[in-house]
Design a protein around this motif. Structure first.
Motif, mmCIF file in Angstrom:
data_model
loop_
_atom_site.group_PDB
_atom_site.id
_atom_site.type_symbol
_atom_site.label_atom_id
_atom_site.label_comp_id
_atom_site.label_asym_id
_atom_site.label_seq_id
_atom_site.Cartn_x
_atom_site.Cartn_y
_atom_site.Cartn_z
ATOM 1 N N LEU A 192 38.795 41.042 30.927
ATOM 2 C CA LEU A 192 39.325 41.289 32.313
ATOM 3 C C LEU A 192 39.314 40.239 33.392
ATOM 4 N N HIS A 193 38.539 39.284 33.173
ATOM 5 C CA HIS A 193 38.209 38.218 34.445
ATOM 6 C C HIS A 193 39.183 37.529 34.794
ATOM 7 N N PRO A 194 40.190 36.930 33.851
ATOM 8 C CA PRO A 194 41.288 36.139 34.425
ATOM 9 C C PRO A 194 42.289 36.907 34.953
ATOM 10 N N HIS A 195 42.633 38.361 34.602
ATOM 11 C CA HIS A 195 43.464 39.105 35.463
ATOM 12 C C HIS A 195 42.914 39.455 36.820
ATOM 13 N N LEU A 196 41.682 39.827 36.695
ATOM 14 C CA LEU A 196 41.038 40.397 38.189
ATOM 15 C C LEU A 196 41.083 39.105 39.126
ATOM 16 N N ALA A 197 40.815 37.789 38.408
ATOM 17 C CA ALA A 197 40.803 36.751 39.297
ATOM 18 C C ALA A 197 42.016 36.366 39.937
ATOM 19 N N SER A 198 42.967 36.674 39.261
ATOM 20 C CA SER A 198 44.412 36.373 39.800
ATOM 21 C C SER A 198 44.836 37.608 40.823
ATOM 22 N N GLY A 199 44.072 38.550 40.785
ATOM 23 C CA GLY A 199 44.257 39.314 41.833
ATOM 24 C C GLY A 199 44.910 40.599 41.418
ATOM 25 N N VAL A 200 44.098 41.957 41.194
ATOM 26 C CA VAL A 200 44.246 43.166 40.768
ATOM 27 C C VAL A 200 44.565 44.052 42.209
ATOM 28 N N LEU A 207 39.720 57.050 32.102
ATOM 29 C CA LEU A 207 38.821 57.360 31.196
ATOM 30 C C LEU A 207 37.289 57.521 31.897
ATOM 31 N N TRP A 208 37.037 56.755 32.886
ATOM 32 C CA TRP A 208 35.525 56.910 33.440
ATOM 33 C C TRP A 208 34.610 56.316 32.462
ATOM 34 N N GLY A 209 33.474 56.672 32.620
ATOM 35 C CA GLY A 209 32.594 56.197 31.280
ATOM 36 C C GLY A 209 32.381 54.650 31.447
ATOM 37 N N ALA A 210 31.909 54.081 30.187
ATOM 38 C CA ALA A 210 31.611 52.633 29.968
ATOM 39 C C ALA A 210 32.709 51.847 30.594
ATOM 40 N N SER A 211 34.090 52.018 30.240
ATOM 41 C CA SER A 211 35.096 51.014 30.419
ATOM 42 C C SER A 211 35.217 51.043 32.053
ATOM 43 N N ALA A 212 34.994 52.054 32.757
ATOM 44 C CA ALA A 212 35.326 52.055 34.194
ATOM 45 C C ALA A 212 34.091 51.137 34.775
ATOM 46 N N ARG A 213 33.138 51.349 34.402
ATOM 47 C CA ARG A 213 31.834 50.623 34.854
ATOM 48 C C ARG A 213 32.192 49.165 34.400
ATOM 49 N N SER A 214 32.700 48.537 33.348
ATOM 50 C CA SER A 214 33.014 47.305 33.005
ATOM 51 C C SER A 214 33.956 46.781 34.088
ATOM 52 N N ILE A 215 35.068 47.483 34.488
ATOM 53 C CA ILE A 215 35.945 47.103 35.372
ATOM 54 C C ILE A 215 35.485 46.953 36.935
ATOM 55 N N LEU A 216 34.551 48.002 37.238
ATOM 56 C CA LEU A 216 33.998 47.759 38.383
ATOM 57 C C LEU A 216 32.976 46.588 38.596
ATOM 58 N N ALA A 219 35.181 43.436 38.335
ATOM 59 C CA ALA A 219 36.163 43.227 39.793
ATOM 60 C C ALA A 219 34.972 42.651 40.784
ATOM 61 N N ALA A 220 33.567 43.025 40.719
ATOM 62 C CA ALA A 220 32.791 42.714 41.795
ATOM 63 C C ALA A 220 32.713 41.131 41.874
ATOM 64 N N LYS A 221 32.772 40.803 40.339
ATOM 65 C CA LYS A 221 32.548 39.320 40.235
ATOM 66 C C LYS A 221 33.631 38.440 40.214
ATOM 67 N N ALA A 222 34.883 38.814 39.918
ATOM 68 C CA ALA A 222 36.118 37.956 39.456
ATOM 69 C C ALA A 222 36.952 38.282 40.770
ATOM 70 N N CYS A 223 37.160 39.359 41.422
ATOM 71 C CA CYS A 223 38.350 39.520 42.218
ATOM 72 C C CYS A 223 37.898 38.614 43.736
ATOM 73 N N PRO A 224 39.297 38.041 43.854
ATOM 74 C CA PRO A 224 39.022 37.221 45.219
ATOM 75 C C PRO A 224 38.473 37.845 46.269
ATOM 76 N N SER A 225 37.634 37.043 47.112
ATOM 77 C CA SER A 225 36.652 37.481 48.204
ATOM 78 C C SER A 225 37.752 38.295 49.167
ATOM 79 N N GLY A 226 36.997 39.326 49.539
ATOM 80 C CA GLY A 226 37.830 40.262 50.521
ATOM 81 C C GLY A 226 38.950 41.113 50.161
ATOM 82 N N LEU A 227 39.456 40.856 48.766
ATOM 83 C CA LEU A 227 40.541 41.593 48.243
ATOM 84 C C LEU A 227 40.166 42.779 48.353
#
Length: 323
Positions: A192-200, A207-216, A219-227
């Protein structure tokens, strides 16, 4: 009249006689021609869905297609309890039905409406998607998730990223990038990291569950600051709860919201369905379905795979795909 009736939680609906609906002021009688089996219909019948009333018996089915007494073809949503969509006739409040486009066949409209509405409402009324944004669909290999990919693009998404467990299906959904879920959360987060770092900008989560947790967490680590990533929770096919680190929210601009009955008004849901049905041809929305007589409800209710549309009049039974 004949109808599919839920007698108690945990039992399959039965095909039997039920009282005729009588319209009260502000209501209409709909002569039903098609009603698609959805997870919402199943959940309400079993008493599991949060919108279930818990009062039995009742006619199952939350939406469908039919004709008014004056002959107009309409889509309808949420008949008045204890009447439901899977019957010869039902009763619906004004404001909870809308006319169908002339070029949209009854069973096709019935099969597209509910799953298409889930992403249309989430993107337009909850996330408020802006042209040119990037959307990630978590759970894009399910019925609603597949439609979500096409609907996101139709509504202006410049880039659509899809996740799913079935890699063979994932490659056919038409996304710009596909990320298999797999069994390793760390590997999924790394993918997920390169996609989130580019901006989602928007995540639609089926789904929720484990995959939703992984995305969140990712995203907290990779998304551009303030996005301000908008995470919209739509379904819970993989679990009903998530244990989320508090730091994931404090360290990011993630906005978490839901989309469904309650977070979106009935009027809003009707508007979303109208959007789906009006756009069906232009957006090339398609789903395979199998139409069966309503009298077969007990033997087909629990089936998986191809989507089922119940038809009260067996003379109109057909199998098809709308493209």
């Amino acid at each position: 009249m004949k109808a599919a009736i839920a007698l108690k939680p945990g039992r399959l609906p039965v095909y039997d006689d039920f009282a005729e609906p009588v319209a009260e002021p502000g209501e209409v009688i709909v002569h039903v021609t098609a009603s698609a089996l959805s997870q919402l219909a199943r959940g309400r019948a079993a008493g599991h869905h949060y919108s279930a009333t818990g009062q039995y018996p009742f006619v199952v089915g939350v939406d469908g297609v039919g004709r008014l007494d004056d002959g107009r073809r309409v889509y309808f949503l949420l008949p008045r309890s204890p009447f439901g969509a899977m019957a010869d006739r039902t009763v619906v409040k004004n404001g909870q039905w809308l006319p169908l486009p002339e070029d949209l066949e009854d069973s096709t409209a019935a099969v597209l409406a509910n799953p298409g509405m889930s992403s249309w409402a989430a993107l337009t009324q909850r996330a408020r998607l802006i042209d040119g944004e990037t959307v990630l669909i978590n759970g894009a290999t399910g019925v609603a998730g597949k439609l979500a990919v096409w609907i996101a693009r139709h509504l202006g998404a410049a880039r659509v990223i899809a996740t799913g467990r079935n890699e063979a299906v994932l490659g056919t959904v038409g996304a710009d990038a596909e990320i298999p879920l797999g069994e390793d959360p760390e590997a999924f987060e790394a993918a997920l990291h390169p996609h989130l770092a580019s901006g989602v900008h928007v995540v639609l989560d089926y789904l929720w569950g484990a995959s939703a947790r992984s995305i969140l967490v990712a995203a907290a680590k990779a998304c551009p600051s303030g996005l301000p990533l908008r995470f919209v929770q739509v379904g819970s096919a993989a679990g009903s709860e998530v244990a989320l680190p508090a730091s994931a929210l404090r360290s990011s601009a993630i906005q978490i919201m839901g989309s469904g009955l309650g977070s979106v008004s009935v009027h809003g849901l009707i508007g979303a369905i109208d959007g789906v049905l009006q756009a069906a041809a232009k957006a090339r929305l398609s789903l395979d379905y199998r139409a069966v007589p309503l009298s077969d409800v007990s033997t087909t209710w629990a089936g998986e795979g191809q989507r089922i549309v119940y038809v009260p009049n067996p003379a109109t039974v057909a199998t098809g795909t709308y493209r």
